[in-house]
Scaffold this active site. Structure first.
Site, PDB file in Angstrom:
ATOM      1  N   GLU A 115      -1.643  -5.887  -8.385  1.00 34.76           N
ATOM      2  CA  GLU A 115      -0.935  -4.681  -7.959  1.00 34.76           C
ATOM      3  C   GLU A 115      -0.910  -4.581  -6.442  1.00 34.76           C
ATOM      4  O   GLU A 115      -1.611  -5.322  -5.738  1.00 34.76           O
ATOM      5  CB  GLU A 115      -1.589  -3.434  -8.577  1.00 34.76           C
ATOM      6  N   HIS A 238       4.040   7.609  -5.846  1.00 35.26           N
ATOM      7  CA  HIS A 238       4.168   6.288  -6.481  1.00 35.26           C
ATOM      8  C   HIS A 238       5.574   5.781  -6.206  1.00 35.26           C
ATOM      9  O   HIS A 238       6.554   6.519  -6.390  1.00 35.26           O
ATOM     10  CB  HIS A 238       3.926   6.379  -7.985  1.00 35.26           C
ATOM     11  N   ARG A 285       1.091   1.235  -1.337  1.00 30.06           N
ATOM     12  CA  ARG A 285       2.051   2.160  -1.935  1.00 30.06           C
ATOM     13  C   ARG A 285       2.799   3.024  -0.922  1.00 30.06           C
ATOM     14  O   ARG A 285       3.972   3.319  -1.098  1.00 30.06           O
ATOM     15  CB  ARG A 285       1.332   3.071  -2.947  1.00 30.06           C
ATOM     16  N   HIS A 346       2.342  11.424  -7.009  1.00 32.71           N
ATOM     17  CA  HIS A 346       1.480  10.698  -7.941  1.00 32.71           C
ATOM     18  C   HIS A 346       0.011  11.088  -7.859  1.00 32.71           C
ATOM     19  O   HIS A 346      -0.607  11.379  -8.871  1.00 32.71           O
ATOM     20  CB  HIS A 346       1.628   9.198  -7.673  1.00 32.71           C
ATOM     21  N   ARG A 381      -4.646   5.766  -1.362  1.00 32.67           N
ATOM     22  CA  ARG A 381      -5.425   5.128  -2.433  1.00 32.67           C
ATOM     23  C   ARG A 381      -4.901   3.741  -2.765  1.00 32.67           C
ATOM     24  O   ARG A 381      -3.702   3.563  -2.990  1.00 32.67           O
ATOM     25  CB  ARG A 381      -5.395   5.998  -3.691  1.00 32.67           C
TER      26      ARG A 381
END
Length: 519
Positions: A115, A238, A285, A346, A381
């Site tokens: 990811e 997100h 992100r 998100h 994050r």
């Protein structure tokens, strides 16, 4: 009225694993678990990706995961917290497995997904619905303990603190007032230890991957109890949510798809992320979300495309069955058709300020998971670090809470004297149209002015408009009987107000926080 040793508010991975841990270590402790809906609802079940834990030491290392977390956090992570969370992760993961959670494997080894922001494949998962698998296993486990009392369909109203009474002041939290969803009756639950695991406040925005329960109830109650909160404006969007809504909900498209080779392309079919970051689609992100938003503005489009044509049909069906079937239900046939995606609110990287044992500044109140500011995430994050944070801090909080219960606390007679909620004095007007109107107005203000890109003028406008909404909510609250909808709006406006206030104080762009005036 209810009395309990420990009150746990929230039944996602944080709340459930905390309760299980305490029950296993000391079965004599009474625990009351509060769920806003049923036990299976909440944000945990919507986590598609998985848990970022170092498991393959031949290719990966603790040091690499630590470095990736700090890079994503853009200089605002607490190094000590990053160290212990990542080092303790493997042991906590094994406990989830021992409690019945399943994860995908290649023979004996875990199947590891890749990811955004990760330098190695390290995300342990169960197909593309890891959260649901964890939720089901933990719910089943928690029901096996006789000393855990489950209270579903109840929403937090306020923490019980010294300002609710004229008795002796211990300067701590004594439990909470909660409201039932069906009867809308408010009950008092006294507790020697209160543990908040209520998640974030994604519903402050028009488009969010969060469940309908994410209205910031815990954060709102903490605000009114004057509990210290920090870093609230660091809200992660997100990058890839399905443009079409599914039954009124925004559906998340996990970045593990990008880890398998899916590419982001603008409405003209041109790949664009490589021009924003060397890691392209697998950049952190915040970078990907801003890149997508810029392309949408540039091309005047409502979305961009996620091209999955490089992923085999077999992989999509086997590893991403939920995404495959949801896309099919709206006429998108993978891997041939691209998925229209947009960024969506998100995750809250900030929240209640806690120490390494998950204690807040208010004695007797712990906070775990998204409602907390642990220092792990910093300004952004790292993907799949949220479930990791929850299980590590749930363990630490459980160990500390058991010890705390053995210390000198107020006597039982003190808790019995704490007052009931006085809300029944309000009028019986249960349906108030203004609530829904004000809620939509609040969401519009936050989306337009406190979103991915902010400006000083936009924040000023948002502040002024939110003050008006806040005044209207206070008026309604003082005149009407408290209902579940009014309770949610009261929390939402409190946290929106605090986010805007803190955002106006930030003068430098870091991670997910981006003010155009400081670019």
């Amino acid at each position: 009225m209810k009395n309990t040793d420990i009150l746990v508010i929230g039944t996602g991975i944080a709340g459930l694993s905390f309760a299980i841990k305490v029950a296993l270590k000391d079965p004599t402790i009474s625990i009351t678990l509060i769920s806003k809906s049923d036990l299976n609802e909440g944000n945990t079940r919507y986590a598609q990706g998985g848990i970022a834990v170092v498991s393959n030491l031949k290719k990966d290392s603790i040091e690499k995961h630590i470095r990736d977390t700090k890079i994503a956090g853009d200089g605002l992570c607490d190094p000590k917290v990053v160290q212990f969370v990542i080092r303790e992760g493997p042991e906590r993961l094994q406990e989830l497995i021992d409690w019945g959670t399943q994860f995908d494997r290649n023979q004996k080894e875990f199947h590891l997904a890749h990811e955004g922001g990760h330098s190695e494949n390290r995300v342990i998962h169960y197909k593309d619905h890891t959260g649901l698998q964890i939720q089901k296993a933990l719910v089943q486990k928690v029901k096996s303990f006789s000393r855990i009392n489950l209270l579903e369909n109840h929403t937090l109203v306020d923490f019980i603190t010294d300002h609710h009474h004229s008795l002796k002041k211990y300067n701590r939290c004594y439990g909470a007032y909660v409201i039932s969803k069906d009867k809308e009756k408010i009950i008092k639950i006294t507790a020697k230890i209160t543990v908040l695991c209520s998640g974030g406040a994604g519903r402050l925005y028009e488009k969010t991957t969060n469940s309908k329960q994410a209205t910031g109830d815990g954060l709102g109650a903490a605000y009114r109890a004057k509990v210290q909160m920090k870093a609230l404006p660091y809200i992660q969007f997100h990058p890839t949510a399905l443009w079409q809504e599914i039954k009124g909900q925004t559906f998340l498209i996990t970045e593990a798809l990008r880890g398998e080779g899916a590419q982001l392309k603008n409405i003209k079919g041109k790949r664009f992320m490589t021009s924003y970051h060397p890691q392209g689609e697998l950049a952190p992100r915040d970078v990907v979300a801003r890149g997508i938003f810029k392309e949408m503005l540039k091309e005047k489009s409502d979305y961009v495309h996620l091209d999955c044509s490089k992923i085999s049909l077999q992989t999509l069906i086997h590893h991403f069955p939920k995404i495959f079937n949801v896309c099919k239900s709206v006429g998108i046939h993978l891997p041939k058709d691209p998925i229209p995606v947009v960024p969506a609110t998100h995750y809250f990287c900030g929240g209640i300020h806690i120490n390494s044992k998950a204690e807040s500044k208010l004695k007797g109140l712990y906070a775990i998971g998204e409602c907390s500011a642990s220092g792990l995430h910093g300004a952004n994050r790292l993907a799949s670090n949220s479930l990791l944070e929850a299980i590590v801090f749930a363990h630490r909080a459980a160990v500390d809470a058991i010890v705390a219960l053995k210390k000198t606390l107020p006597k039982d007679s003190f808790y019995n004297q704490l007052p009931k909620w006085n809300g029944d004095l309000y009028s019986k007007n249960l349906k108030i149209k203004e609530i829904q109107i004000l809620r939509r107005e609040l969401q519009s203000i936050m989306t337009q002015n406190v979103g991915i890109f902010k400006t000083n003028n936009g924040l000023k406008i948002a502040d002024e408009k939110m003050e008006k909404i806040y005044s209207q909510v206070v008026t309604i609250y003082n005149k009407k009987r408290l209902t579940n909808d009014l309770c949610e709006l009261r929390n939402m406006v409190s946290i929106a107000h605090l986010i805007i206030k803190q955002a106006r104080e930030i003068k430098i762009n870091k991670g997910v926080f981006f003010n155009k005036d400081y670019a």
